[in-house]
Design a protein around this motif. Structure first.
Motif, PDB file in Angstrom:
ATOM      1  N   TYR A 180     -35.729   0.386  21.473  1.00  0.00           N
ATOM      2  CA  TYR A 180     -35.882   1.835  21.632  1.00  0.00           C
ATOM      3  C   TYR A 180     -37.338   2.260  21.661  1.00  0.00           C
ATOM      4  N   LEU A 181     -38.204   1.506  20.959  1.00  0.00           N
ATOM      5  CA  LEU A 181     -39.628   1.825  21.002  1.00  0.00           C
ATOM      6  C   LEU A 181     -40.137   1.714  22.433  1.00  0.00           C
ATOM      7  N   ASP A 185     -40.067   5.416  24.206  1.00  0.00           N
ATOM      8  CA  ASP A 185     -41.400   5.893  23.836  1.00  0.00           C
ATOM      9  C   ASP A 185     -42.495   5.305  24.710  1.00  0.00           C
ATOM     10  N   LYS A 188     -41.997   5.306  28.615  1.00  0.00           N
ATOM     11  CA  LYS A 188     -41.398   6.512  29.187  1.00  0.00           C
ATOM     12  C   LYS A 188     -42.231   7.019  30.368  1.00  0.00           C
ATOM     13  N   PRO A 215     -47.894   3.979  18.541  1.00  0.00           N
ATOM     14  CA  PRO A 215     -46.462   4.296  18.496  1.00  0.00           C
ATOM     15  C   PRO A 215     -45.770   3.780  17.240  1.00  0.00           C
ATOM     16  N   LYS A 218     -45.430   6.458  14.642  1.00  0.00           N
ATOM     17  CA  LYS A 218     -44.578   7.608  14.926  1.00  0.00           C
ATOM     18  C   LYS A 218     -43.200   7.427  14.306  1.00  0.00           C
ATOM     19  N   LEU A 220     -39.438   7.316  14.697  1.00  0.00           N
ATOM     20  CA  LEU A 220     -38.497   7.061  15.781  1.00  0.00           C
ATOM     21  C   LEU A 220     -37.081   7.093  15.229  1.00  0.00           C
ATOM     22  N   SER A 231     -37.965   3.624  12.728  1.00  0.00           N
ATOM     23  CA  SER A 231     -39.329   3.235  12.369  1.00  0.00           C
ATOM     24  C   SER A 231     -39.450   2.833  10.904  1.00  0.00           C
TER      25      SER A 231
END
Length: 260
Positions: A180-181, A185, A188, A215, A218, A220, A231
């Motif tokens: 998903y990172l 993110d 993207k 990132p 961050k 998530l 995260s």
């Protein structure tokens, strides 16, 4: 050989194992899991990296999610009881058994399989609760949504390259966080064409190597459950190891020294 050619050759080298050779073993395992679960049983289905199209030969070959009824052991030990009962059963019937955070790994004729017991929430939903041994608690998520999101993301090649890099550098990055990172993110808005693979992977390394606006710093959230912070699955020390490895990667002039 161009960098892109090298990376695609690497993906071919570490392509996921052909499961057709183990079809009978997997069918027997699923039948055994049904026997173990008894009246709690709903289904046993492939999940994880293989179902998402992000599997590589360097990590476990197959993930199986055992879906259990919502009331399974609710009044006598809950999800912890489900997890421990499955571990005991697998130790009696398979070799190479190893309890992990949410799954139990077995070795089945050379095939590594991670089996995760999960209790399905009531109603018309694919949401499940999964026991987390590390914290002694449970988390709610939707494995099917993860499969759909990642398999249709157009980023499976980038994810597999990063998984090879993770393995070579012995980095402790949970796959769901890594996937998903990248998908939601770091990459993207970037090209999804095959020719962009090298640029995209190097972009990830550059982003992970920075000190500020990294990132990894961050928050998530799991798209399948806003209460799950992906995260938080990594400690500060584990994230720092990723940063240091990414910094080493961006300093290299040969892809063979970065991922191999």
């Amino acid at each position: 050989m161009t960098p892109n050619e090298y990376l695609y050759k690497l993906l071919d080298t570490y392509r996921a194992r052909d499961l057709s050779l183990y079809s009978q073993d997997l069918a027997n395992l699923k039948a055994n899991l049904k026997s173990w679960a008894q009246t709690c049983y709903l289904s046993a289905a492939n999940s994880g990296s293989y179902a998402k199209g992000t599997a590589i030969s360097l990590s476990s070959d197959v993930d199986i999610l055992v879906s259990l009824t919502n009331d399974c052991h609710r009044n006598d030990g809950g999800l912890k009881k489900c997890y421990e009962s499955l571990e005991t059963y697998l130790r009696k019937n398979y070799s190479g058994v190893r309890a992990q955070n949410v799954s139990i790994r077995i070795n089945m004729n050379g095939l590594e399989v991670d089996v995760t017991p999960a209790r399905k929430l009531s109603g018309n939903t694919n949401d499940h609760s999964i026991y987390t041994a590390k914290t002694g608690s449970y988390k709610q998520t939707n494995i099917q949504k993860h499969i759909n999101d990642i398999s249709s993301s157009g980023r499976t090649d980038e994810i597999r390259i990063l998984k090879i890099w993770r393995h070579r550098n012995k980095l402790d990055i949970p796959s769901i966080y890594l996937e998903y990172l990248l998908v939601l993110d770091v990459l993207k808005g970037r090209s999804k064409s095959a020719e962009a693979l090298e640029d995209n992977v190097m972009h990830v390394f550059n982003e992970l190597a920075v000190g500020t606006s990294n990132p990894l710093l961050k928050k998530l959230i799991d798209p399948a459950n806003s209460a799950n912070e992906l995260s938080s699955l990594m400690t500060a020390a584990e994230k720092q190891s990723v940063v240091l490895s990414a910094r080493q990667a961006v300093q290299q002039t040969n892809w063979g020294a970065i991922v191999y």
